[in-house]
Scaffold this active site. Structure first.
Site, mmCIF file in Angstrom:
data_model
loop_
_atom_site.group_PDB
_atom_site.id
_atom_site.type_symbol
_atom_site.label_atom_id
_atom_site.label_comp_id
_atom_site.label_asym_id
_atom_site.label_seq_id
_atom_site.Cartn_x
_atom_site.Cartn_y
_atom_site.Cartn_z
ATOM 1 N N ASP A 167 36.213 5.515 15.644
ATOM 2 C CA ASP A 167 35.370 5.504 14.559
ATOM 3 C C ASP A 167 35.345 6.769 13.544
ATOM 4 O O ASP A 167 35.398 6.582 12.302
ATOM 5 C CB ASP A 167 33.820 5.553 15.120
ATOM 6 C CG ASP A 167 33.456 4.171 15.466
ATOM 7 O OD1 ASP A 167 33.588 3.178 14.851
ATOM 8 O OD2 ASP A 167 32.616 4.003 16.352
ATOM 9 N N LYS A 219 26.069 0.871 11.496
ATOM 10 C CA LYS A 219 27.122 0.310 12.225
ATOM 11 C C LYS A 219 26.972 -1.006 12.822
ATOM 12 O O LYS A 219 27.755 -1.899 12.501
ATOM 13 C CB LYS A 219 27.817 1.413 13.125
ATOM 14 C CG LYS A 219 29.100 0.844 13.868
ATOM 15 C CD LYS A 219 29.593 1.734 14.570
ATOM 16 C CE LYS A 219 30.992 0.928 15.524
ATOM 17 N NZ LYS A 219 31.353 1.390 16.560
ATOM 18 N N PHE A 243 32.117 5.678 18.545
ATOM 19 C CA PHE A 243 32.922 6.306 19.727
ATOM 20 C C PHE A 243 34.435 5.747 19.212
ATOM 21 O O PHE A 243 34.641 5.187 18.266
ATOM 22 C CB PHE A 243 32.688 5.645 21.051
ATOM 23 C CG PHE A 243 32.552 3.894 20.928
ATOM 24 C CD1 PHE A 243 33.587 3.403 21.308
ATOM 25 C CD2 PHE A 243 31.775 3.416 20.646
ATOM 26 C CE1 PHE A 243 34.127 1.930 21.524
ATOM 27 C CE2 PHE A 243 31.713 1.923 20.515
ATOM 28 C CZ PHE A 243 32.949 1.298 20.823
ATOM 29 N N GLY A 244 35.394 6.182 20.214
ATOM 30 C CA GLY A 244 36.880 5.671 19.835
ATOM 31 C C GLY A 244 37.288 6.121 18.571
ATOM 32 O O GLY A 244 37.417 7.394 18.269
ATOM 33 N N HIS A 277 33.238 -0.877 30.912
ATOM 34 C CA HIS A 277 32.894 0.278 31.554
ATOM 35 C C HIS A 277 32.734 1.285 30.220
ATOM 36 O O HIS A 277 32.733 2.363 30.398
ATOM 37 C CB HIS A 277 33.923 0.904 32.639
ATOM 38 C CG HIS A 277 33.999 0.089 33.662
ATOM 39 N ND1 HIS A 277 33.075 0.415 35.031
ATOM 40 C CD2 HIS A 277 34.685 -1.113 34.094
ATOM 41 C CE1 HIS A 277 33.522 -0.342 35.810
ATOM 42 N NE2 HIS A 277 34.490 -1.354 35.588
ATOM 43 N N ASN A 278 32.626 0.716 29.170
ATOM 44 C CA ASN A 278 32.522 1.462 28.011
ATOM 45 C C ASN A 278 31.047 1.699 27.654
ATOM 46 O O ASN A 278 30.540 0.762 26.952
ATOM 47 C CB ASN A 278 33.530 1.068 26.800
ATOM 48 C CG ASN A 278 33.467 1.787 25.353
ATOM 49 O OD1 ASN A 278 32.415 2.094 25.366
ATOM 50 N ND2 ASN A 278 34.533 1.664 24.792
ATOM 51 N N ALA A 279 30.437 3.011 27.846
ATOM 52 C CA ALA A 279 29.157 3.128 27.312
ATOM 53 C C ALA A 279 28.814 2.945 25.846
ATOM 54 O O ALA A 279 27.463 2.448 25.358
ATOM 55 C CB ALA A 279 28.667 4.466 27.765
ATOM 56 N N GLY A 280 29.834 3.168 24.979
ATOM 57 C CA GLY A 280 29.482 2.861 23.612
ATOM 58 C C GLY A 280 29.382 1.371 23.248
ATOM 59 O O GLY A 280 28.410 1.189 22.529
ATOM 60 N N ASP A 321 36.329 -7.625 24.311
ATOM 61 C CA ASP A 321 37.701 -6.780 24.149
ATOM 62 C C ASP A 321 38.152 -6.621 22.878
ATOM 63 O O ASP A 321 37.718 -7.486 21.816
ATOM 64 C CB ASP A 321 38.633 -7.799 24.601
ATOM 65 C CG ASP A 321 40.147 -6.982 25.015
ATOM 66 O OD1 ASP A 321 39.966 -5.990 26.061
ATOM 67 O OD2 ASP A 321 41.102 -7.283 24.506
#
Ligand SMILES: O=P(O)(O)OP(=O)(O)OP(=O)(O)OC[C@H]1O[C@@H](n2cnc3c(O)ncnc32)[C@H](O)[C@@H]1O
Ligand SMILES: [Mg+2]
Length: 198
Positions: free
Chosen positions: A158, A178, A155-156, A12-15, A71
């Site tokens: 970074d 990246k 994201f997150g 569910h993480n768009a990044g 994951d």
């Protein structure tokens, strides 16, 4: 031979979706599990591998498609590898900004030489929900944790991750850069080899 031209991404993480789709190119269409369900499975495993397999099986079951799960997380040397598999939940589910603030706070008196960290990514691909032989690929990215956030991309974590080979944070890298260097890129290189994709 399974047709992998259409895969469901168990995330569910768009990044992650953006990065993985860019790495795979046009020959594989990644469909988000969000098209099929908004319920996220509980990540009950004790390792990246266990959680990746659990997410992939869940997505294959819900969608009826082969499923790819990612994951990933940040393992900080000074914290004995934490937050690790708990990276998304580090600040008790309050999101990326709170996770980053907590990490900066926990490391506030730690000198640069002891701020080493690795991003970890495990990709798991299952052909169907009960696949007895998931394909597993791992990638690591070594860097260190900055003392303040820098950069707007990604994201997150970074903005907190210093990339020694480029002398900047991973949020200061362009998305394309990246995607050449990251833990996810390394895992994806291995997956492409396993699937004989170019
Ligand atoms: O489980 P799904 O639905 O895939 O999405 P998620 O965001 O919960 O993903 P994880 O459980 O794998 O947790 C990964 C955590 O590590 C962080 N992370 C992983 N890869 C990253 C990257 O490339 N850059 C920055 N942070 C990253 C991310 O922000 C999350 O906090
Ligand atoms: Mg998660």
């Amino acid at each position: 031979m399974i047709d992998f031209t259409q895969l469901v991404l168990a995330s569910h993480n768009a990044g992650k979706l953006k990065e993985l789709q860019a790495m795979l190119g046009e020959s594989v269409h990644l469909r988000s599990i969000g098209e099929f369900s908004s319920v996220e499975p509980e990540e009950t495993g004790l390792s990246f591998v266990e959680n990746a397999i659990l997410k992939a099986r869940n997505a294959a079951r819900i969608s009826g498609l082969p499923a790819l799960a990612d994951d990933s997380g940040l393992a900080v040397d000074f914290l004995g590898g934490a937050p690790g598999i708990y990276s998304a939940r580090y600040a008790d589910g309050q999101g990326d900004a709170a996770n980053n603030a907590k990490l900066l706070d926990v490391l506030k008196d730690v000198p640069e030489a002891e701020r080493g960290a690795q991003f970890v990514c495990v990709l798991a691909l299952v052909r169907h929900a009960d696949d007895p032989l998931p394909i597993l690929c791992e990638g690591l990215w070594h860097g260190r944790i900055l003392t303040q956030a820098s950069g707007e991309h990604g994201f997150g974590y970074d903005p907190l991750f210093w990339v020694p080979e480029r002398n900047c944070s991973s949020a200061e890298l362009s998305p394309a850069e990246k995607n050449q260097l990251s833990h996810r890129a390394r895992a994806m290189d291995l997956l492409r080899q396993r699937l004989s994709l170019k």
